[in-house]
Design a protein around this motif. Structure first.
Motif, PDB file in Angstrom:
ATOM      1  N   MET A  40       0.856  -1.174   0.000  1.00 60.95           N
ATOM      2  CA  MET A  40       0.000   0.000   0.000  1.00 60.95           C
ATOM      3  C   MET A  40       0.900   1.234   0.000  1.00 60.95           C
ATOM      4  N   TRP A  45      -2.098   6.396   0.233  1.00 63.26           N
ATOM      5  CA  TRP A  45      -3.306   5.623   0.510  1.00 63.26           C
ATOM      6  C   TRP A  45      -3.394   5.262   1.985  1.00 63.26           C
ATOM      7  N   HIS A  89      -4.502   8.355   3.702  1.00 61.50           N
ATOM      8  CA  HIS A  89      -5.911   8.574   3.364  1.00 61.50           C
ATOM      9  C   HIS A  89      -6.803   7.646   4.194  1.00 61.50           C
ATOM     10  N   SER A 132     -11.462   9.801  -2.199  1.00 59.41           N
ATOM     11  CA  SER A 132     -10.845   8.603  -2.768  1.00 59.41           C
ATOM     12  C   SER A 132     -10.660   8.752  -4.272  1.00 59.41           C
ATOM     13  N   LEU A 174      -7.023   8.991  -6.159  1.00 61.03           N
ATOM     14  CA  LEU A 174      -6.752   8.120  -7.299  1.00 61.03           C
ATOM     15  C   LEU A 174      -6.392   8.941  -8.540  1.00 61.03           C
ATOM     16  N   PRO A 224      -2.597  11.708  -7.447  1.00 53.86           N
ATOM     17  CA  PRO A 224      -1.797  11.172  -6.337  1.00 53.86           C
ATOM     18  C   PRO A 224      -0.651  12.086  -5.909  1.00 53.86           C
TER      19      PRO A 224
END
Length: 101
Positions: free
Chosen positions: A1, A5, A8, A62, A66, A69
């Motif tokens: 990961m 992320w 987040h 989200s 995506l 980034p």
């Protein structure tokens, strides 16, 4: 990961856990009862508004993480929070007009 992320996810989990004290705040502030003439029950108004806002915010942020980034996570979340409030208010107004029609 990836790191963004993970950050987040931590921020979204924090906002989700914040729903617990908001629930109890909602119960304390909008406990109903009181009036002599009319009694309205607004329990859940703050909590469900927050949950709706949170769901919109998580979805928008989200998608933004995506799509962008390289942008800062704080900038993404603040932008999605503002956009979520605008969408929530627009939804309430549109629903009210739909009920009147």
């Amino acid at each position: 990961m990836k790191s963004i992320w993970r950050k987040h996810l931590i921020l979204c989990l924090f906002l989700g856990l914040l729903a617990v004290p908001i629930y109890f705040l909602d119960l304390a502030l909008l406990a109903g009862g009181g009036g002599n003439w009319i009694t309205l029950d607004f329990r859940g108004l703050i909590f469900w508004t927050y949950i709706t806002w949170l769901a919109t915010d998580v979805a928008l942020s989200s998608i933004a993480v995506l799509s962008f980034p390289r942008s800062g996570l704080l900038r993404i979340h603040l932008g999605s929070m503002v956009l979520s409030v605008i969408l929530l208010a627009t939804g309430f107004v549109a629903y009210g007009k739909l009920l009147r029609a």
